[in-house]
Write an enzyme that holds these catalytic residues in place. Structure first.
Site, PDB file in Angstrom:
ATOM      1  N   TRP A 156      -9.673   8.505  -1.063  1.00  0.00           N
ATOM      2  CA  TRP A 156      -9.892   8.169   0.066  1.00  0.00           C
ATOM      3  C   TRP A 156     -11.511   7.360  -0.225  1.00  0.00           C
ATOM      4  O   TRP A 156     -12.071   6.393   0.389  1.00  0.00           O
ATOM      5  CB  TRP A 156     -10.126   8.612   1.056  1.00  0.00           C
ATOM      6  CG  TRP A 156      -8.894   8.778   1.387  1.00  0.00           C
ATOM      7  CD1 TRP A 156      -8.525  10.125   1.276  1.00  0.00           C
ATOM      8  CD2 TRP A 156      -8.313   8.068   1.714  1.00  0.00           C
ATOM      9  NE1 TRP A 156      -6.448   9.865   2.322  1.00  0.00           N
ATOM     10  CE2 TRP A 156      -6.284   8.554   2.801  1.00  0.00           C
ATOM     11  CE3 TRP A 156      -7.869   6.832   2.199  1.00  0.00           C
ATOM     12  CZ2 TRP A 156      -5.495   8.537   2.571  1.00  0.00           C
ATOM     13  CZ3 TRP A 156      -6.766   6.466   2.749  1.00  0.00           C
ATOM     14  CH2 TRP A 156      -5.461   7.018   3.101  1.00  0.00           C
ATOM     15  N   ARG A 159      -2.253  18.134  11.523  1.00  0.00           N
ATOM     16  CA  ARG A 159      -0.815  17.307  10.927  1.00  0.00           C
ATOM     17  C   ARG A 159      -0.414  17.851   9.604  1.00  0.00           C
ATOM     18  O   ARG A 159      -1.087  19.010   8.998  1.00  0.00           O
ATOM     19  CB  ARG A 159      -1.725  15.884  10.376  1.00  0.00           C
ATOM     20  CG  ARG A 159      -2.982  15.557   9.856  1.00  0.00           C
ATOM     21  CD  ARG A 159      -3.316  14.598   9.761  1.00  0.00           C
ATOM     22  NE  ARG A 159      -4.658  14.284   8.535  1.00  0.00           N
ATOM     23  CZ  ARG A 159      -5.703  14.154   9.396  1.00  0.00           C
ATOM     24  NH1 ARG A 159      -5.796  13.990  10.334  1.00  0.00           N
ATOM     25  NH2 ARG A 159      -6.746  13.709   8.277  1.00  0.00           N
ATOM     26  N   TRP A 177       0.818  -1.068  -0.144  1.00  0.00           N
ATOM     27  CA  TRP A 177      -0.266   0.264  -0.132  1.00  0.00           C
ATOM     28  C   TRP A 177       0.778   1.169  -0.398  1.00  0.00           C
ATOM     29  O   TRP A 177       1.550   1.776   0.826  1.00  0.00           O
ATOM     30  CB  TRP A 177      -1.069  -0.156   1.056  1.00  0.00           C
ATOM     31  CG  TRP A 177      -1.748   1.319   1.061  1.00  0.00           C
ATOM     32  CD1 TRP A 177      -0.883   2.280   2.672  1.00  0.00           C
ATOM     33  CD2 TRP A 177      -3.016   1.799   0.887  1.00  0.00           C
ATOM     34  NE1 TRP A 177      -1.611   3.482   2.589  1.00  0.00           N
ATOM     35  CE2 TRP A 177      -2.992   2.862   1.496  1.00  0.00           C
ATOM     36  CE3 TRP A 177      -3.804   1.466   0.275  1.00  0.00           C
ATOM     37  CZ2 TRP A 177      -4.272   3.338   1.426  1.00  0.00           C
ATOM     38  CZ3 TRP A 177      -4.777   2.003  -0.249  1.00  0.00           C
ATOM     39  CH2 TRP A 177      -5.064   3.219   0.352  1.00  0.00           C
ATOM     40  N   GLU A 206      -5.744  18.944   4.164  1.00  0.00           N
ATOM     41  CA  GLU A 206      -4.802  17.761   5.076  1.00  0.00           C
ATOM     42  C   GLU A 206      -3.806  18.873   3.784  1.00  0.00           C
ATOM     43  O   GLU A 206      -4.128  18.904   2.545  1.00  0.00           O
ATOM     44  CB  GLU A 206      -5.530  16.540   4.269  1.00  0.00           C
ATOM     45  CG  GLU A 206      -6.363  15.927   5.082  1.00  0.00           C
ATOM     46  CD  GLU A 206      -7.041  14.270   5.240  1.00  0.00           C
ATOM     47  OE1 GLU A 206      -6.691  14.238   6.512  1.00  0.00           O
ATOM     48  OE2 GLU A 206      -7.171  14.100   3.982  1.00  0.00           O
ATOM     49  N   PHE A 225       2.699   9.861  10.100  1.00  0.00           N
ATOM     50  CA  PHE A 225       2.285  10.495   8.658  1.00  0.00           C
ATOM     51  C   PHE A 225       2.589  10.969   7.583  1.00  0.00           C
ATOM     52  O   PHE A 225       4.021  11.738   7.849  1.00  0.00           O
ATOM     53  CB  PHE A 225       0.478  10.892   9.182  1.00  0.00           C
ATOM     54  CG  PHE A 225      -0.208   9.942  10.061  1.00  0.00           C
ATOM     55  CD1 PHE A 225      -0.204   8.537   9.431  1.00  0.00           C
ATOM     56  CD2 PHE A 225      -1.572  10.728  10.180  1.00  0.00           C
ATOM     57  CE1 PHE A 225      -1.176   8.045  10.556  1.00  0.00           C
ATOM     58  CE2 PHE A 225      -2.661   9.493  10.555  1.00  0.00           C
ATOM     59  CZ  PHE A 225      -2.597   8.333  10.426  1.00  0.00           C
ATOM     60  N   SER A 226       1.925  11.703   7.255  1.00  0.00           N
ATOM     61  CA  SER A 226       2.544  13.009   6.094  1.00  0.00           C
ATOM     62  C   SER A 226       3.920  14.164   6.282  1.00  0.00           C
ATOM     63  O   SER A 226       3.218  14.267   7.395  1.00  0.00           O
ATOM     64  CB  SER A 226       1.645  13.576   4.349  1.00  0.00           C
ATOM     65  OG  SER A 226       1.781  12.250   4.088  1.00  0.00           O
ATOM     66  N   ASN A 282      -0.152   5.485  -0.112  1.00  0.00           N
ATOM     67  CA  ASN A 282      -1.039   6.652  -0.017  1.00  0.00           C
ATOM     68  C   ASN A 282       0.131   7.651  -0.361  1.00  0.00           C
ATOM     69  O   ASN A 282       1.040   7.791  -0.893  1.00  0.00           O
ATOM     70  CB  ASN A 282      -2.139   6.914   1.240  1.00  0.00           C
ATOM     71  CG  ASN A 282      -1.870   7.233   2.246  1.00  0.00           C
ATOM     72  OD1 ASN A 282      -1.552   6.305   3.242  1.00  0.00           O
ATOM     73  ND2 ASN A 282      -2.269   8.245   3.058  1.00  0.00           N
ATOM     74  N   ASP A 283      -0.293   8.797   0.399  1.00  0.00           N
ATOM     75  CA  ASP A 283       0.676  10.608  -0.055  1.00  0.00           C
ATOM     76  C   ASP A 283       1.963  10.557  -0.177  1.00  0.00           C
ATOM     77  O   ASP A 283       2.523  10.129   0.231  1.00  0.00           O
ATOM     78  CB  ASP A 283       0.490  11.473   0.665  1.00  0.00           C
ATOM     79  CG  ASP A 283      -1.253  11.463   1.205  1.00  0.00           C
ATOM     80  OD1 ASP A 283      -1.744  11.165   1.351  1.00  0.00           O
ATOM     81  OD2 ASP A 283      -1.115  12.115   3.092  1.00  0.00           O
TER      82      ASP A 283
HETATM   83  C1  FRU Z   1      -4.151  12.317   3.646  1.00  0.00           C
HETATM   84  C2  FRU Z   1      -3.883  11.323   4.951  1.00  0.00           C
HETATM   85  C3  FRU Z   1      -2.678  12.456   5.274  1.00  0.00           C
HETATM   86  C4  FRU Z   1      -2.156  11.190   6.597  1.00  0.00           C
HETATM   87  C5  FRU Z   1      -1.859  10.164   6.084  1.00  0.00           C
HETATM   88  C6  FRU Z   1      -2.088   9.384   6.440  1.00  0.00           C
HETATM   89  O1  FRU Z   1      -4.013  11.215   2.428  1.00  0.00           O
HETATM   90  O2  FRU Z   1      -5.044  11.111   5.697  1.00  0.00           O
HETATM   91  O3  FRU Z   1      -3.336  13.559   6.613  1.00  0.00           O
HETATM   92  O4  FRU Z   1      -1.238  12.318   6.796  1.00  0.00           O
HETATM   93  O5  FRU Z   1      -3.081  10.589   5.021  1.00  0.00           O
HETATM   94  O6  FRU Z   1      -1.605   8.245   5.649  1.00  0.00           O
END
Ligand code: FRU
Length: 520
Positions: free
Chosen positions: A324, A187, A54, A239, A113-114, A56-57
């Protein structure tokens, strides 16, 4: 008799399990030796996707010593979101990527996290030397235990540094550097060096607004101001902010741009990125902008941020090519999701105000080979049709009659298709992936046709469409209007059709066949 049947069944079960295990072992070996890697169904051929599991960001986008770093939200154990790490890849040309070991692992302060990364050239943090300046990552700690206990202060900001260009990392022993006074969503710090005030600036999001801080050493942070509670879109939580200065090429005028991703609340559903154009004086961000501006009207460009330190001064953006709403459900098995192409962000102004364009970097053109180029203009008396290569980059330009409708359709042998329409009558752009291939893994994916307002004039329109194994990126007028979307066709789209009014023409058409960046 009964017993022997049971033993036969058991034997078969053992054999089956062994077989399965052997198969898996072979696959894993092939993946690690790169034989099988990047050739699975739907595997992007010229976008970044992790070798497995997986993602993401995008995080920590920074250039240093000839290398572009791409860190990213990563869960190495599964193809759905889980305890976050920072994965890592590097590139020297923003086209080809090399996968690196995981950069940051969760620790007792939480999951990673990001966030962003900077090169601390003057060694203000003291983590390195001026001769070997540290690369410093600034990220959010997410403490699961705190969240589960129903507390609100479970997100804090931490830093880590690397003295070997991102290969190995040490966490700062004074973490967290920004604590939490009870804000549930707190965050995604973006940090950059602000020349004018000679300070580090940090922008993060706190639920429905952004907060700005500054620092001399990346360790001690002072809260300066807030922005956004009563402006812009608020359909979901804010975010992944980003703040940077841009110059309008034509006039030389400088403005600051604040990117804010929101989820949900995007114009075509789920996750999306809005932006504000205004001023930043080292303390406050202010804007006269009325109304919400969106970076992309497709459904798959989220959490995008830009690079620090790019030597050419270009503002290079990368987004996570998912949403998402359905990120966990897309039909891939080895890995999940990819990044957008790296794009250049530029600032412009018209009578409606300031706006930004985002468009693939020029360097991207290098992996293409022209497969077809029209020498004369093409009449649209009947729809124009052309066979394509499976991965392609199409450039179309035509004079648009602002009262007429045009449609550009890509399809395959089993009738799966995507379609872009320029509607002069209703002054809209539509992107339709309702019949694009596999769409039924989640309700919102293939349901609605995406829309964007389009103020047509009688003028030449340029459309560029880039198709990879599981994405379609549409750029109109150099990235003024963009649709970024995932698609999961069972066969590649290899047929292009352009339809328009009988007296219409296509003035220029160029089809580029694209090569894989992963395989020979
Ligand atoms: C955005 C987010 C961020 C967070 C990260 C967690 O997609 O929700 O706000 O830091 O993904 O994986």
């Amino acid at each position: 008799m009964f017993l022997s049947r049971i033993s036969l069944l058991l034997l078969l079960l053992v054999l089956f399990t062994q077989c399965k295990e052997n198969n898996q072992a072979v696959d894993e070996e092939k993946i690690s030796t790169n034989e099988l890697a990047y050739s699975e169904p739907f595997r992007p051929q010229f976008h970044y996707s992790p070798p497995e599991k997986w993602m993401n960001d995008p995080n920590g986008l920074v250039y240093h010593d000839g290398t572009y770093h791409l860190f990213y939200q990563y869960y190495p154990e599964d193809i759905v979101w889980g305890p976050m790490h920072w994965g890592h890849a590097t590139s020297s040309d923003m086209i080809h990527w090399e996968n690196k070991p995981i950069a940051l692992y969760p620790d007792e302060l939480g999951l990673i996290f990001s966030g962003s990364a900077v090169i601390d050239t003057k060694n203000t943090s003291g983590f390195g030397t001026e001769d070997n300046p540290p690369m410093v990552a600034i990220y959010t700690y997410h403490l699961m235990e705190g969240e589960k206990a129903g507390r609100k202060d479970f997100q804090t900001q931490g830093i880590a540094y690397s003295l070997d260009n991102g290969n190995t990392w040490s966490k700062y022993e004074g973490n967290p550097v920004i604590g939490n006074e009870g804000i549930k969503d707190f965050r995604d710090p973006k940090v950059f060096w602000h020349e004018e005030s000679s300070k580090w600036i940090l922008v993060l999001v706190a639920g429905d607004h952004a907060k700005f801080y500054n620092s001399d050493d990346l360790k001690e942070w002072t809260l300066l101001s807030e922005f956004g509670k009563d402006i812009g879109a608020h359909g979901g939580v804010w975010e992944c902010p980003d703040l940077f200065k841009l110059k309008i090429d034509e006039t030389g005028e400088e403005k600051w741009v604040l990117l804010i991703s929101i989820n949900p609340g995007a114009p075509n559903g789920g996750s999306g990125t809005q932006y504000f154009v205004g001023e930043f004086d080292g303390k406050n961000f202010v804007t006269k902008q009325a109304g919400t501006k969106w970076l992309d009207y497709g459904m798959d460009n989220y959490a995008g941020v830009t690079y620090n330190n790019v030597p050419s001064g270009e503002r290079i953006f990368i987004g996570w090519m998912s949403n998402w709403n359905y990120a966990r459900n897309t039909p891939t098995e080895v890995w999940r999701s990819s990044m957008t192409l790296p794009r250049n962000i530029s600032l412009h102004k018209n009578k409606e105000g300031y706006f930004i364009k985002n468009y693939p970097l020029k360097a991207f053109g290098k992996i293409g080979e022209t497969a077809f180029e029209s020498v004369e203009s093409i009449s649209l008396e009947k729809p124009f049709e052309k066979e394509l290569d499976q991965y392609n980059d199409t450039d179309i330009s035509f004079m648009v009659d602002s009262s007429k409708n045009y449609a550009i359709t890509y399809s395959n042998s089993i009738g799966e298709q995507v379609c872009l329409q320029l509607l002069g009558e209703s002054k809209e752009l539509l992107f339709d992936r309702t019949r694009s291939g596999i769409v039924d893994f989640e309700e919102s994916f293939g349901k609605a046709i995406q829309k964007q307002k389009y103020t047509t004039e009688n003028k030449k329109v340029e459309v560029r469409i880039i198709i990879d194994a599981s994405s379609v990126e549409v750029f109109i007028d150099g990235g003024k209007h963009v649709f970024t979307n995932q698609v999961f066709p069972k066969h590649p789209y290899t047929r292009l059709e352009i339809a328009g009014p009988a007296n219409g023409t296509v003035d220029n058409l160029r089809l580029n066949k694209l090569a894989s960046i992963w395989r020979p």
